[in-house]
Scaffold this motif. Sequence first.
Motif, short mmCIF file in Angstrom:
data_model
loop_
_atom_site.label_atom_id
_atom_site.label_comp_id
_atom_site.label_asym_id
_atom_site.label_seq_id
_atom_site.Cartn_x
_atom_site.Cartn_y
_atom_site.Cartn_z
N GLU A 92 3.95 -0.91 7.19
CA GLU A 92 2.74 -0.94 6.39
C GLU A 92 3.00 -1.75 5.12
OE1 GLU A 92 0.98 3.45 7.51
OE2 GLU A 92 2.38 3.29 5.81
N ILE A 93 1.98 -2.48 4.69
CA ILE A 93 2.01 -3.20 3.42
C ILE A 93 1.18 -2.38 2.46
CG2 ILE A 93 1.30 -5.30 2.23
CD1 ILE A 93 1.91 -6.84 4.78
N LEU A 94 1.72 -2.18 1.25
CA LEU A 94 1.10 -1.29 0.27
C LEU A 94 0.67 -2.02 -0.99
CD1 LEU A 94 3.90 1.41 0.56
CD2 LEU A 94 1.75 1.35 1.82
N THR A 95 -0.33 -1.46 -1.67
CA THR A 95 -0.78 -1.97 -2.96
C THR A 95 0.15 -1.43 -4.05
OG1 THR A 95 -2.25 -0.10 -3.32
CG2 THR A 95 -3.20 -2.02 -2.21
N ALA A 96 -0.09 -1.84 -5.28
CA ALA A 96 0.73 -1.39 -6.41
C ALA A 96 0.68 0.13 -6.58
CB ALA A 96 0.29 -2.08 -7.69
N ASP A 97 -0.44 0.76 -6.22
CA ASP A 97 -0.55 2.21 -6.37
C ASP A 97 -0.12 2.98 -5.11
OD1 ASP A 97 -2.71 1.71 -4.72
OD2 ASP A 97 -4.20 2.59 -6.05
N GLY A 98 0.43 2.27 -4.12
CA GLY A 98 0.95 2.91 -2.93
C GLY A 98 -0.03 3.12 -1.80
N ALA A 99 -1.26 2.63 -1.93
CA ALA A 99 -2.25 2.73 -0.86
C ALA A 99 -1.92 1.72 0.24
CB ALA A 99 -3.65 2.47 -1.41
N VAL A 100 -2.19 2.10 1.49
CA VAL A 100 -1.94 1.21 2.61
C VAL A 100 -2.99 0.10 2.61
CG1 VAL A 100 -1.82 1.00 5.13
CG2 VAL A 100 -0.86 3.02 3.99
N LEU A 101 -2.52 -1.12 2.52
CA LEU A 101 -3.37 -2.30 2.51
C LEU A 101 -3.56 -2.82 3.93
CD1 LEU A 101 -4.78 -4.34 0.62
CD2 LEU A 101 -2.61 -5.53 0.47
N MET A 102 -2.45 -2.89 4.68
CA MET A 102 -2.45 -3.36 6.07
C MET A 102 -1.36 -2.60 6.83
SD MET A 102 -2.42 -7.46 5.51
CE MET A 102 -3.92 -8.39 5.60
N ALA A 103 -1.66 -2.27 8.07
CA ALA A 103 -0.66 -1.64 8.92
C ALA A 103 -0.45 -2.54 10.14
CB ALA A 103 -1.14 -0.25 9.37
N PHE A 104 0.81 -2.70 10.55
CA PHE A 104 1.15 -3.59 11.65
C PHE A 104 1.93 -2.84 12.72
CE2 PHE A 104 0.45 -6.42 8.13
CZ PHE A 104 -0.18 -7.51 8.70
N ARG A 105 1.70 -3.22 13.97
CA ARG A 105 2.48 -2.69 15.10
C ARG A 105 3.17 -3.86 15.79
NH1 ARG A 105 -2.88 -1.14 16.88
NH2 ARG A 105 -3.78 -2.94 17.90
N ARG A 106 4.35 -3.58 16.32
CA ARG A 106 5.15 -4.61 16.99
C ARG A 106 4.49 -5.02 18.30
NH1 ARG A 106 10.01 -6.53 16.23
NH2 ARG A 106 10.63 -4.91 14.77
N THR A 107 4.41 -6.34 18.53
CA THR A 107 3.90 -6.86 19.80
C THR A 107 4.95 -7.68 20.53
OG1 THR A 107 2.99 -8.81 18.70
CG2 THR A 107 1.51 -6.92 19.00
N GLY A 108 6.05 -7.97 19.86
CA GLY A 108 7.14 -8.74 20.44
C GLY A 108 8.33 -8.67 19.51
N GLU A 109 9.42 -9.31 19.90
CA GLU A 109 10.64 -9.25 19.09
C GLU A 109 10.40 -9.77 17.67
OE1 GLU A 109 15.16 -11.01 19.02
OE2 GLU A 109 14.13 -10.85 20.93
N ASP A 110 9.68 -10.85 17.53
CA ASP A 110 9.39 -11.43 16.22
C ASP A 110 7.89 -11.58 16.00
OD1 ASP A 110 12.02 -11.67 15.32
OD2 ASP A 110 12.30 -13.59 16.31
N ALA A 111 7.13 -10.56 16.41
CA ALA A 111 5.68 -10.64 16.27
C ALA A 111 5.08 -9.25 16.05
CB ALA A 111 5.07 -11.26 17.53
N PHE A 112 4.06 -9.21 15.21
CA PHE A 112 3.32 -7.99 14.91
C PHE A 112 1.84 -8.33 14.89
CE2 PHE A 112 7.44 -7.14 13.12
CZ PHE A 112 7.64 -5.78 13.32
N GLU A 113 1.00 -7.31 15.08
CA GLU A 113 -0.43 -7.47 14.89
C GLU A 113 -0.92 -6.32 14.04
OE1 GLU A 113 -2.42 -7.40 18.67
OE2 GLU A 113 -2.03 -5.28 18.98
N ALA A 114 -1.94 -6.60 13.23
CA ALA A 114 -2.52 -5.57 12.38
C ALA A 114 -3.27 -4.56 13.24
CB ALA A 114 -3.46 -6.19 11.36
N THR A 115 -3.25 -3.31 12.82
CA THR A 115 -3.97 -2.28 13.56
C THR A 115 -5.48 -2.43 13.38
OG1 THR A 115 -3.73 -0.71 11.74
CG2 THR A 115 -2.06 -0.64 13.47
N SER A 116 -5.90 -3.22 12.39
CA SER A 116 -7.31 -3.57 12.21
C SER A 116 -7.38 -4.89 11.45
CB SER A 116 -8.05 -2.47 11.45
OG SER A 116 -7.56 -2.35 10.14
N GLY A 117 -8.48 -5.58 11.59
CA GLY A 117 -8.69 -6.81 10.83
C GLY A 117 -8.33 -8.10 11.53
#
Length: 127
Positions: A92-117
Amino acid sequence: MTRDRSIICAVAGAFLMTACAAPASSSEPQSQASAVDQVAGLWSLRGPGGAQCSLSLANLVIDGVRPVLAENCAIADATKARSWRATANGFEILTADGAVLMAFRRTGEDAFEATSGGFTLSRAPLS
């Protein structure tokens, strides 16, 4: 400005340490720490409309968080990123206040996709 420069230097140093670090031995138990080693580094983020951004995910903790550095970024949400944390399926990528900005799941060895967006992330080549 000095604090920003310190964070940039720390992220760059963390990236270099990550790239040169020896791989974990196979006898080590798989844990969130292993996910950190697999995720830290330099990534290319792409938005659904073609916007791009370079993300550096640090492999060290500074002020209690693992910093994110967004460069050459045309993705508004990514410019708000300040830290990241590993999760069971990705990170997960977070903002300065710790809120989740983007969440990613692995799709390959060197690849991820966002759970939304519709965002995708691929390992950036080292030149």
